[in-house]
Design an enzyme around this catalytic site. Structure first.
Site, mmCIF file in Angstrom:
data_model
loop_
_atom_site.group_PDB
_atom_site.id
_atom_site.type_symbol
_atom_site.label_atom_id
_atom_site.label_comp_id
_atom_site.label_asym_id
_atom_site.label_seq_id
_atom_site.Cartn_x
_atom_site.Cartn_y
_atom_site.Cartn_z
ATOM 1 N N CYS A 2 0.800 -1.233 0.000
ATOM 2 C CA CYS A 2 0.000 0.000 0.000
ATOM 3 C C CYS A 2 0.831 1.281 0.000
ATOM 4 O O CYS A 2 0.273 2.378 0.039
ATOM 5 C CB CYS A 2 -0.943 -0.025 1.189
ATOM 6 N N HIS A 25 -2.252 8.520 6.010
ATOM 7 C CA HIS A 25 -2.585 7.239 5.385
ATOM 8 C C HIS A 25 -4.013 6.884 5.814
ATOM 9 O O HIS A 25 -4.839 6.578 4.993
ATOM 10 C CB HIS A 25 -1.566 6.183 5.820
ATOM 11 N N HIS A 80 -9.494 2.627 0.159
ATOM 12 C CA HIS A 80 -8.040 2.435 0.145
ATOM 13 C C HIS A 80 -7.678 1.825 -1.205
ATOM 14 O O HIS A 80 -8.022 0.677 -1.489
ATOM 15 C CB HIS A 80 -7.633 1.529 1.296
#
Lengths: 398, 353
Positions: free
Chosen positions: A160, A293, A328
């Site tokens: 990620c 994040h 995400h």
């Protein structure tokens, strides 16, 4: 002294818009892109909430004018759309006028097609074309070809945080004088593989995700692609380019704690932020906005909150996570959030952290929950991933 | 410009490469079309519980990296950079099969957790408790070379030591797919040797090669890594010029190259690219190849670098590697050229110390 590496173009496609302008309009009107799965053939259809891009694969093929025999994964198609917008936005007409490279990031790659034809490709020949587009490098190769980039092409996959590292490598190559111009970013489409993977980890939220909220229950997955055009000062000067912002700081550190979980004290994240500030040669207090994040998993937001306090002490800057808008988007997350960071600088605005109600008791951090006008010089953007990867980028006003 | 030296190497391959001397004595040309690694003694490097959990590629990467670091006497690298073309294809294949076979139900996360491309780099960091820079490149046959490009940037940016490696593993599902589309040779064609196979596809291999790079020369130094350049999709006719241009950038002409290490893999469709160089531009240069020993995989060129580093140090070219017989007194400048399927070309330049 150089302010960093110039960003001269950007492009994006996400569940909140098919280009930069549409993304910006959604961000300032608090229009999120999370809904129940509609397009992917999965038992979780109409149940699990994701950030799905409106176009079907057929629509994307038409948009990109691909031939019937194409073997594009959805990752490659989304990537090509965003990369082309970035190049157009940078007013590049002759891509090979300067030494130009492409660095993309992906974690899903061609998995969407592999999972679709898992057994059938042994019986039928017609879908075997996707075997050669399974690997992660294939989407970058297709994007590079479509842009006419032939030499330095690479792909990064650090889960990620992938596209943060792509942007970082691009900036470092330009700073070192190895390349004049580089298209950097990432692309990931939704797949049964990732949806089921994150589900088994029990970190998918059943509702709209709530980053940094005490009662957050997990993340929503999303799909997206975004690219930036980075150019050397020489190219900017010669071509009299408009600079959108500068990549002024970057760093990558490893949490070295667990394959999939972040350490409780956010050590890797702390190191990444501190190193990036050092590269940018600025004090923590110079940061006007942090695009966190903030995946809304219990683990990430707690760890990142601790890291923010480690770096900024009692004066944590205005911050928000935009994950509640887009979901995400894995390897693309840092790239789409880089676009958002630059939009924040350009439009002097902080984008809200949607769905937040109650601060986490231990850290008591409260993100910005409304569209907030503010002069912004420096934005710090975090991205963390499996394998302990923690990356931070800093974008500064042109 | 800072200097970048290869000070430690670790190699897990289809041959016994635990030691170069052993390799010289035991090496053998591969005769099967799918070849797995000669297993090292994992227990010397990894805890038993982890041995069971880790897929082959991860284990091999951990072992190769530990050997490289130990040789260079580096306790904690300042960066870990990994290249892998296919990533953790065993665990991703396993998780994918579970999804399909069980219709997305009753899944457990173990294989998914280990399936991300950066698992090798992450597990090395975890084992060393290394909090430094950690990146994984996943771009086909230049996955390893991109890692070297990054490592050289780091050394030039004042880092003192870097762990860099290439690793790929054979996954049952992905090898079956690659067989379907003709990327793997028929075993029968291999009886007269790889380069005489006259067949399409390659010998499908796997391996893990890691290198400890430092900005200081020391007793264990193998060679200096001078430069690396990658070209994604250039035309075959351009390779000649790109090669000369690469050498020129480094102040060299073709006559200065003492040894060229080529990535010939016996694929009748694409080996002509190497052959054209062998017969023309490089015809007066000593030529060697290595994929008859390592097999082909996206990071097989890291096995080529392992060989090249050994030759730089020992100054002797084993017969079984030779493609021609141009003797050279001293091996100083070594050029590596690799491509796979006519794409993802790379040049790497080494210099003996």
């Amino acid at each position: 002294m150089s302010k960093g590496v110039a960003v001269t173009g950007m492009g994006i496609i996400s569940s909140i818009g098919n280009n930069v302008e549409e993304n910006y309009q959604s961000l300032i009107s608090k229009k999120q892109g999370i809904s129940k799965i509609k397009k992917i053939q999965t038992i979780h259809k109409n149940v699990i909430k994701v950030g799905e891009i409106n176009y079907t694969n057929e629509a994307l093929i038409e948009l990109l004018k691909l031939s019937d025999s194409n073997n594009y994964s959805r990752t490659a198609m989304l990537g090509e759309i965003a990369a082309k917008e970035a190049v157009k936005n940078a007013n590049i007409t002759d891509i090979n006028k300067y030494k130009t490279g492409l660095i993309s990031a992906t974690s899903v790659g061609g998995m969407d097609m592999t999972e679709r034809y898992f057994y059938s490709q042994f019986e039928e020949t017609k879908n075997r074309k996707y075997i050669a587009s399974h690997d992660a490098g294939d989407s970058s190769k297709k994007i590079a070809k479509s842009l006419g980039i032939t030499d330095f092409v690479s792909t990064i996959s650090t889960a990620c945080s992938s596209s943060a590292n792509a942007i970082m490598l691009g900036a470092r190559l330009i700073r070192a004088g190895k390349i004049d111009r580089v298209i950097v970013g990432g692309s990931d489409c939704l797949s049964k593989f990732t949806i089921n993977g994150f589900k088994t980890l029990m970190i998918l939220s059943e509702t709209d995700c709530k980053p940094f909220d005490a009662n957050r229950t997990g993340l929503n997955l999303g799909e997206a692609a975004a690219f930036l055009v980075l150019e050397s000062d020489e190219v900017v000067k010669k071509e009299n380019k408009k600079v959108l912002a500068y990549v002024s700081g970057y760093a990558n550190a490893n949490d070295a704690y667990h394959q999939t979980a972040s350490s409780e004290n956010g050590e890797g994240a702390t190191l990444a932020m501190q190193k990036a500030l050092k590269v940018a040669k600025i004090n923590p207090k110079a940061i006007d906005y942090v695009n966190a994040h903030g995946t809304a998993t219990p683990n990430n937001d707690q760890s990142e909150s601790r890291a923010l306090i480690n770096v900024f002490g009692t004066k944590v800057p205005d911050f928000s996570s935009t994950k509640a808008y887009t979901g995400h988007t894995l390897a693309a997350a840092a790239a789409i959030e880089a676009v958002y960071a630059i939009l924040a600088i350009q439009h002097k605005v902080i984008f809200p952290n949607l769905n937040f109600e109650t601060p986490i008791a231990e850290t008591a951090l409260v993100p910005k929950t409304e569209v907030t006008k503010k002069e912004i010089q420096h934005v710090l953007s975090n991205s963390f991933g499996f394998g302990g990867n923690c990356s931070t980028l800093i974008f500064s006003k042109a | 410009m800072a200097h970048c030296y290869i000070n430690g190497v670790g190699c897990v391959s289809t041959q016994d490469t635990s030691d170069y001397k052993i390799f010289l004595e035991t090496q053998h040309e591969l005769t099967e079309n799918i070849v797995r690694v000669h297993k090292p003694n994992y227990r010397d490097f990894i805890k038993p519980a982890m041995i069971r959990r880790m897929a082959n590629g991860v284990k091999n990467g951990v072992v190769a990296s530990a050997i490289a670091l130990k040789e260079a006497n580096i306790k904690m690298p300042e960066a870990i950079i990994t290249g892998t073309g296919m990533g953790c294809t065993i665990d991703s294949g396993k998780f994918l099969k579970n999804i399909i076979d069980n219709k997305e139900q009753f899944l457990t996360p173990t294989a998914f957790i280990q399936s991300t491309h950066n698992t090798v780099g992450g597990q090395i960091a975890l084992g060393l408790q290394c909090k430094a820079y950690n990146v994984t490149y996943v771009h086909k046959a230049t996955s390893f070379e991109a890692s070297l490009v990054d490592a050289l940037l780091m050394i030039n940016d004042n880092e003192t030591n870097i762990l860099v490696g290439g690793v790929d593993e054979i996954g049952d599902y992905s090898v079956r797919l690659h067989q379907l589309i003709g990327l793997v040779k028929n075993q029968e064609t291999l009886s007269n040797g790889l380069l005489q196979s006259n067949s399409k596809g390659v010998v499908y291999g796997e391996g893990a090669q890691f290198f400890a790079l430092e900005n200081q020369k020391k007793e264990t130094t193998y060679a200096e890594l001078i430069d690396v350049e990658i070209y994604d999709n250039i035309d075959e006719s351009e390779i000649h010029n790109k090669l000369l241009q690469f050498l020129k950038t480094n102040g060299l002409a073709i006559a200065d190259v003492d040894l060229v290490v080529l990535g010939n893999n016996g694929d009748v469709k694409f080996d002509f690219i190497y052959n054209n160089l062998q017969d023309n531009l490089l015809k007066s240069t000593q030529q060697i190849y290595y994929k008859h020993l390592s097999g082909e995989y996206h990071t097989a060129s890291s096995f080529g670098l392992w060989i090249a580093a050994q030759i730089c140090k020992i100054q002797e070219i084993p017969k079984f590697l030779k493609l021609n017989n141009k003797e050279v007194a001293t091996i100083k400048n070594v050029l590596l050229y690799n491509q796979y399927l006519g794409e993802n070309h790379s040049f790497t330049l080494l210099r003996s110390c």
